[in-house]
Structures are given as C-alpha cells and as structure tokens.
Enzyme design. Structure first.
Site, short mmCIF file in Angstrom:
data_model
loop_
_atom_site.label_atom_id
_atom_site.label_comp_id
_atom_site.label_asym_id
_atom_site.label_seq_id
_atom_site.Cartn_x
_atom_site.Cartn_y
_atom_site.Cartn_z
N TYR A 1 17.83 50.21 -27.20
CA TYR A 1 19.18 51.10 -26.90
C TYR A 1 18.92 52.12 -25.67
O TYR A 1 17.74 52.93 -25.38
CB TYR A 1 19.47 51.87 -27.77
CG TYR A 1 20.06 51.05 -29.10
CD1 TYR A 1 21.76 50.76 -29.00
CD2 TYR A 1 19.44 50.51 -30.10
CE1 TYR A 1 22.23 49.76 -30.13
CE2 TYR A 1 20.07 49.70 -30.76
CZ TYR A 1 21.42 49.26 -30.78
OH TYR A 1 21.99 48.51 -32.01
N ASP B 1 28.85 49.79 -33.39
CA ASP B 1 30.23 50.49 -33.99
C ASP B 1 31.28 50.66 -32.95
O ASP B 1 31.02 50.36 -31.56
CB ASP B 1 29.76 51.81 -34.73
CG ASP B 1 29.18 51.69 -36.20
OD1 ASP B 1 29.20 50.42 -36.53
OD2 ASP B 1 28.48 52.47 -36.65
#
Length: 470
Positions: A200, A129
């Site tokens: 991540y 995002d």
C-alpha cells in the site's frame, strides 16, 4: 494455542411459530415497518441504477440469451486499476450499486465473459474501503475462451485469444480500467490466497511535518507484531487474531515542488502478506501525529506492546483518499514485471526463492491498442487534475507574497497536511496514551459471544491469507 471464533449467521426471517405468538397490533406494526423498508430500498436502487422503462424491459425479453454451454472456459488473473474517490468501496453492497465489484461484474456479464458471479470461481486479492484507490488490483476467475483447455496455453492461443481488457473497458466506468490478464495452468489458482505480498502507498504533502521523525517511527513497524492497537478490530465478523508481518515500511519522495519544500509530495509505503481493517490508515494517523511533533516516534513501539497496552487509545483515522493498493506480488517467474513493480523495496526471502518445476502462472498479456487507449485516458485525467492543482498553486504564490508583505513579522501559514486526519481536531492536544481507551479484545469477544454473533473455540490459528483493508 489461540482463540478462534466462528461467525454465527442469524436468519432474518421469522418462523411461523414466532409469528403466531405476536398480537394483531404487533403484526400490523411489523407489516408497516417492512413496507416502509421495502419502499426505501426501492428508492435507493432506482437512484443508483436508474429505473428501466417498459421499452427497455420489452427489448431485454426479446434478446437472445447467450449460450455458455457451447463455450470453452479458461482460468485467468485479471489486473485493473481504479480511482476509488467517488465509489462506496470495492466489495458489493446490498444498499449501493456504486461499488467497484458491482461495476466489474456488470461489465463481465454484459460482454458475456461470465454467466454469473456464482459460477465464475471468483477471488479478489484485496478489499478496499470507500474512497480508497488501487493501481494493481487483481482478481482470479473463469472466463469465456475461444480455445479448448488443452491448447489454451500455447503461444498461438494466447496471441489470438479474446481481448478481455478491451471488451471490459468499453463498458466499465472511466475511473476503472483493465490493464492486463494472465493465463494460469492451475484452474484453482487464487488471487487472494496465492498472493505473496501486498503493498500500500499513502500519498501526502510535506507541509510542516517532521518527515525524519516519521521515518524513525516506521522502523518500529517492521517484523511480526500484534496490530490490535493500530487497526479497527472486526471481532463481530470473526477476526480475533491481529498478528501480522510487515516486510518493510518506508517514506519516500514522490514529487518535488521546485519552489517551497512544504509543497513536496511524499508517500508512506507498507508491504506485507495480509492486512487488517483500517490498518494502514491507523498507522498513518499515528505517523502524522509524530510528524506534527505531538507524539514521539516511540509511541508506535508502545502501541505494538499489547501486553503493556492491551487497550487501544481513541484517535481519528487518516483520510481515505490518499490510500492506494499499489502492488500485488505472486510467486512466479512470469509474475514479476519490473515495469510494474517497485524494485526499491526489499523482497522477503520467500519471494526470492526460485519456483521448483513448472509454474502455475504465465506472463501478463498486454494488448497495444487497449493499453494505449488506457494511457491516453489516464493522461487526460492527470492533465485535468494537474491544471486545477497548478491554478491553485499560482493563486497561493500570489497570496503568500501579499501575506509576507503585509505581515512580515508573522510566520507564514503552512497547512498542506491539515486534511490528512479525519474528525474535529481539539485546540488542546491530549497525548495518545493518556486518552480514553477502547475495550480490550477479550471484552469484545465476550460481548459478541453473549449476543451469539460468534462462537468461541480454542485451536491453532495461522496468519490470514485474505486481506481486508481500507
């Protein structure tokens, strides 16, 4: 048996019969509204891409169109990184040209590696995002090749193939750089569906955080859990299954300050096969509250118990800038590169197994000149930001000495981690489990079903192979 839904795609156009039922006044209002929206969209596009001059349009018409029918194609994985801070996310958007995917396809078509997106057999590994970066983003697609399919995997062809990274890096923005490409034997190999795991990292300063308490909270994340209370539920887009398997979750040191420990940099690392929307940032938001001493580490266990707590408490997301899609692993003897991947974390059993027979993948292809230039550009970016950081650090040392001298009885300010949580923080803290709760999953499904956004059915549903994360 699980609930499954199908997104209902509504047409945005009115039928002639519907328009005939409208009055003259309603039709006039509709025309004015559409003209206004059209004008606004044109302005957005012109600001984002720049308006072409008549001379540019004329020169484009005179350019000879590239004939892809005379070219060979090969299926590859393309690895690249990007600093996502100034972009509107990875995926292409209708109202913005400032996305990673827009710039990537613009570059691919400009250097004539693909004719268009529709015919490129394109898949992306992860979708990040706005504000989120990636060190190891991977896409799979068909690109132009100098060699016919039957000889594309030979050492000579690989050595003399088009320099894909160099071609793309010449026209990509400075914050996006291709690092390597990998040939595939399977023309349908997917960067998304064939990815074994994604990792991540979320970078953060120690500040006054209780890192050991945060590490205890990480222990509850490992394994298969329902993460509906630790993500943003995207029911409107058909996501109703929130069971995900976390391979490991740890907090490690990244960079020691050498002076005060509150200036140390750390990172939270999370590995799994697939993630939910805002899952990492939601988890990090709770860990920050734990580190601040406002919540007990066991609150994560409470949030994962969806039978006891079916409704998510309202809380702010963690900041988007520190998040990074750090690794993507593929099951292949040639895909694991110890120079790229972090070997400190445990590897799931399924990733430790040897492939039987010939692998679909080969080794990553790096080109010396292109990689050297990319390293030098990244070093320049590091130097620019490091100089600014060092200047701030020197100023802080001076001001902290003055503060200690002027106010010796007062505790020194430690607010390095204050930027990690978004939103306005209230002076009087309210515990998570006593806050106002969001709607249950069942209520959300019923809401979107009534709006005819989704169609509900009951069938067996497995874990998603895709990935939608911050």
């Amino acid at each position: 048996m699980d609930i499954s839904v199908e997104v209902v795609k509504k047409t945005k156009r009115h039928t002639r019969e519907e328009l005939e039922e409208l009055s003259k006044e309603q039709l006039m209002d509709r025309i004015i509204q559409l003209e206004s929206q059209n004008f606004q969209l044109k302005n957005i596009i012109q600001k984002a891409t720049g308006t072409k001059t008549e001379q540019t349009r004329h020169s484009n018409k005179n350019q000879r169109k590239f004939d892809f029918s005379k070219c060979h194609k090969r299926h590859i994985l393309l690895r690249f990184f990007y600093m996502g801070w100034d972009f509107q996310g990875y995926a292409t958007q209708e109202d913005s040209a400032n996305t990673i995917e827009h710039h990537l396809f613009n570059a691919l078509t400009r250097v004539c590696l693909i004719e268009n997106r529709e015919s490129s057999n394109y898949h992306r590994c992860g979708r990040t995002d706005k504000g989120v970066s990636a060190f190891h983003q991977v896409v799979s697609l068909d690109v132009r090749s100098k060699f016919p399919p039957e000889s594309q995997l030979s050492p000579e062809s690989l050595q003399n193939e088009l320099n894909y990274c160099q071609l793309l890096n010449r026209v990509l923005p400075a914050e996006i750089r291709c690092v390597a490409w990998m040939p595939t034997a399977n023309p349908n190999y997917s960067a998304r569906f064939d990815c074994r795991s994604r990792t991540y990292r979320y970078f953060f300063p120690r500040g006054s955080l209780d890192v050991e308490a945060m590490r205890k909270g990480c222990e509850f994340l490992v394994g298969s859990h329902d993460f509906r209370n630790l993500c943003k539920m995207d029911v409107g887009n058909g996501v109703v299954t929130f069971q995900r398997n976390v391979h490991y979750a740890v907090i490690r040191d990244s960079l020691k300050d050498g002076g005060e420990s509150s200036y140390d940099m750390l990172y939270f690392e999370l590995r799994g096969k697939a993630f939910l929307w805002h899952q990492v940032r939601c988890i990090m938001a709770i860990l920050i509250l734990v580190g601040q001493g406002r919540e007990d580490p066991t609150v994560i266990r409470e949030l994962l118990d969806v039978e006891k707590n079916p409704r998510k408490p309202q809380y702010s997301l963690a900041n988007d800038v520190p998040l990074n899609l750090y690794e993507c692993l593929y099951k292949s003897k040639g895909s694991f590169d110890p120079k790229v991947f972090d070997k400190n974390g445990p590897v799931p059993e399924e990733d430790q197994e040897e492939d039987e027979g010939e692998s679909d993948l080969r080794e990553w292809v790096y080109e010396e000149e292109s990689l050297t230039r990319t390293i030098e550009e990244l070093q320049a970016l590091w130097a620019s930001n490091s100089i600014r950081s060092t200047m701030c650090r020197e100023m802080l040392k001076s001001l902290q000495d003055i503060y200690a001298e002027q106010f010796p009885t007062q505790p020194k300010p430690i607010a390095q981690a204050s930027i990690l949580l978004q939103g306005v923080q209230s002076r009087e803290y309210q515990p998570l489990m006593s806050r106002k709760m969001c709607e249950t999953l069942e209520n959300r499904i019923e809401h979107y079903a009534k709006k005819r956004r989704i169609q509900v059915s009951v069938k067996e549903v497995g874990e998603e192979g895709g990935n939608k994360e911050d």
